[in-house]
Design a protein around this motif. Structure first.
Motif, PDB file in Angstrom:
ATOM      1  N   HIS A  45      11.014  10.764  19.736  1.00  0.00           N
ATOM      2  CA  HIS A  45      11.259  11.894  20.655  1.00  0.00           C
ATOM      3  C   HIS A  45      10.798  11.467  22.050  1.00  0.00           C
ATOM      4  N   HIS A  50       6.693   9.852  18.976  1.00  0.00           N
ATOM      5  CA  HIS A  50       7.051  10.262  20.336  1.00  0.00           C
ATOM      6  C   HIS A  50       7.016   9.028  21.252  1.00  0.00           C
ATOM      7  N   GLY A  84       9.497   9.229   8.742  1.00  0.00           N
ATOM      8  CA  GLY A  84       8.224   9.881   9.046  1.00  0.00           C
ATOM      9  C   GLY A  84       7.047   9.337   8.263  1.00  0.00           C
ATOM     10  N   ASN A 112       5.907  14.492  12.092  1.00  0.00           N
ATOM     11  CA  ASN A 112       6.822  15.169  13.026  1.00  0.00           C
ATOM     12  C   ASN A 112       7.648  14.166  13.833  1.00  0.00           C
TER      13      ASN A 112
END
Ligand code: EPZ
Length: 423
Positions: free
Chosen positions: A178, A153, A106, A150
């Motif tokens: 993600h 993506h 991250g 987080n």
């Protein structure tokens, strides 16, 4: 400082085995960061760049047992995500840890690689793509600071220029992101294919392997468990370099552990120059040309003619019987540093923008020359093999970055080449 001393005009014969590909091993080593389990890599080339990148993993807290061509790596113990300048400045491909560190932890801080002899080597396309995947990127004090608290993506990434390292960084970033990432205008080099296969064999859905459009379903932050051992593919540039050694010395030599498909562009060009080949699975024998003919080359992305073979072919083209060769370098803005050094050996090469005109000469004569970058060094060695008398190639630390035991392999083929030291 080490240098190579070469007595030219020796005929070569016999066979050698090609090592694992440096440019495949580097992204594979970087991709081990995507796992928190032990993984074994085999057929690594025993070269400085691999040792440097493995040392970086150790500095980050990874556990590495590395013995020449085998490495057992466990990055479950990584505690730092800062790739410091001292390492990255030695080997710009360290930037390949950016995507895997960011997608696994991250956040990370990776020194800007800086340029090198062959060009500015920017990483703007890498950074733009990571931002599209949700990273916050800041460049400060010579470092890239990237954050994605987080996780990353999936995104649709369109590279407006084909970039091998950029494609590799995004493949690694996408593996743990993600959602779905689609990479359009992706690099198709065999080393990119090996990286995709490594990730696919860890259970990640990867479509379009080997094509210009790669689609990856990320695990959403879950580290990978690699199917091992992972065997590094043969080095297509090393193989091409030794085929050029056979061509420039008019010798018949055999290479073991070669993937013919990966060197097809070089085979085609050597054939157009008058050479021929016997190919049996992973063994290739070059039969030298009765009379070498001039060649026309434009470097482009795989499967086109590789820029990493441009300097080596320039050396071979310099001694053809008659006829001018034209070599256009389309990937890097300054990849003709070898020209002035080759001309000191007696070649007759003229530059006009990004095209080199190579006029044939009757003979080359030994001299003291200086390597400027990895592939330029090998071109100087090739020319020295064909030159009268003694040549000394200085600053061969460039060579040691990417050729595994070059002087040992050439000696095994009958070349008169020894490593000496200035000290
Ligand atoms: C890889 O470098 C190879 N290195 C190089 O091999 C090789 O010459 C090059 O690909 C091209 O095939 C490794 O694989 C470790 P790029 P890479 O990103 O990834 C521009 C050797 O001798 N570009 O495909 O750095 C760039 O400036 C080395 O083994 C941007 O503009 O190359 C260049 O002009 C030398 N922005 C072109 O794209 C970016 O963000 C191709 O570069 C990235 C690249």
């Amino acid at each position: 400082m080490d240098y190579l001393e070469i007595v030219g005009k020796q005929k070569l014969s016999g066979e050698i085995t090609i090592s694992g590909a440096k440019n495949a091993a580097l992204p594979v080593v970087a991709a081990t960061i995507l796992s928190d389990q032990e993984v074994t890599l085999t057929n690594l080339p025993d070269v400085v760049d691999i040792r440097t990148l493995i040392r970086l993993l150790g500095m980050l807290g990874g556990e590495v047992k590395h013995d020449k061509t085998v490495a057992v790596i466990n990055n479950g113990s990584i505690t730092s995500t800062k790739a410091i300048y001292e390492i990255v400045s030695q080997m710009r491909a360290s930037i390949l840890v950016l995507g895997s560190l960011l997608t696994r932890f991250g956040e990370c801080e990776v020194s800007l690689p800086g340029g090198c002899a062959i060009g500015q080597r920017p990483i703007d396309l890498h950074l733009k793509a990571l931002e599209a995947m949700g990273a916050a990127i800041e460049i400060k004090g010579g470092y890239v600071r990237a954050e994605a608290p987080n996780g990353l993506h999936g995104a649709k990434i369109i590279f407006d220029k084909i970039t091998v390292g950029g494609t590799e960084n995004i493949i690694m970033a996408a593996a743990l992101a993600h959602g779905t990432t689609e990479i359009i205008n992706a690099a198709r080099e065999p080393e990119v294919v090996q990286l995709c296969e490594m990730i696919a064999q860890a259970g990640v859905s990867v479509e379009g392997i080997g094509t210009g459009t790669i689609t990856i379903e990320g695990t959403g932050g879950k580290p990978l468990v690699f199917a091992d051992p992972i065997e590094i593919i043969p080095d297509r540039i090393e193989a091409g370099t030794y085929l050029c050694a056979g061509a420039i010395t008019h010798s018949e030599i055999t290479l073991n552990k070669v993937n013919q498909e990966h060197i097809q562009a070089s085979l085609d060009k050597l054939e157009s120059m008058g050479c021929s080949f016997t190919i049996e699975k992973e063994r290739i024998t070059i039969h030298p040309a009765k009379q070498l003919k001039p060649v026309s080359i434009i470097t482009t992305e795989y499967p086109g003619f590789p820029t990493d073979m441009q300097a080596q072919f320039m050396a071979v083209a310099s001694i053809v019987e008659e006829g001018e060769s034209l070599i256009e370098e389309r990937l890097f803005e300054n990849r003709f540093m070898h020209v002035s050094e080759l001309n000191r050996l007696g070649t007759d090469i003229w530059l006009k923008g990004n095209t080199a005109a190579v006029r044939p000469v009757k003979e080359l004569n030994g001299a003291v020359v200086m390597a400027t970058d990895l592939r330029a060094s090998s071109a100087l060695v090739l020319a020295a093999l064909a030159a009268n008398g003694v040549t000394q190639v200085k600053r061969i630390y460039h060579l040691d970055r990417g050729y595994d035991n070059l002087e040992g392999k050439l000696s095994a083929l009958g070349a008169d080449i020894t490593r000496k030291s200035d000290r």
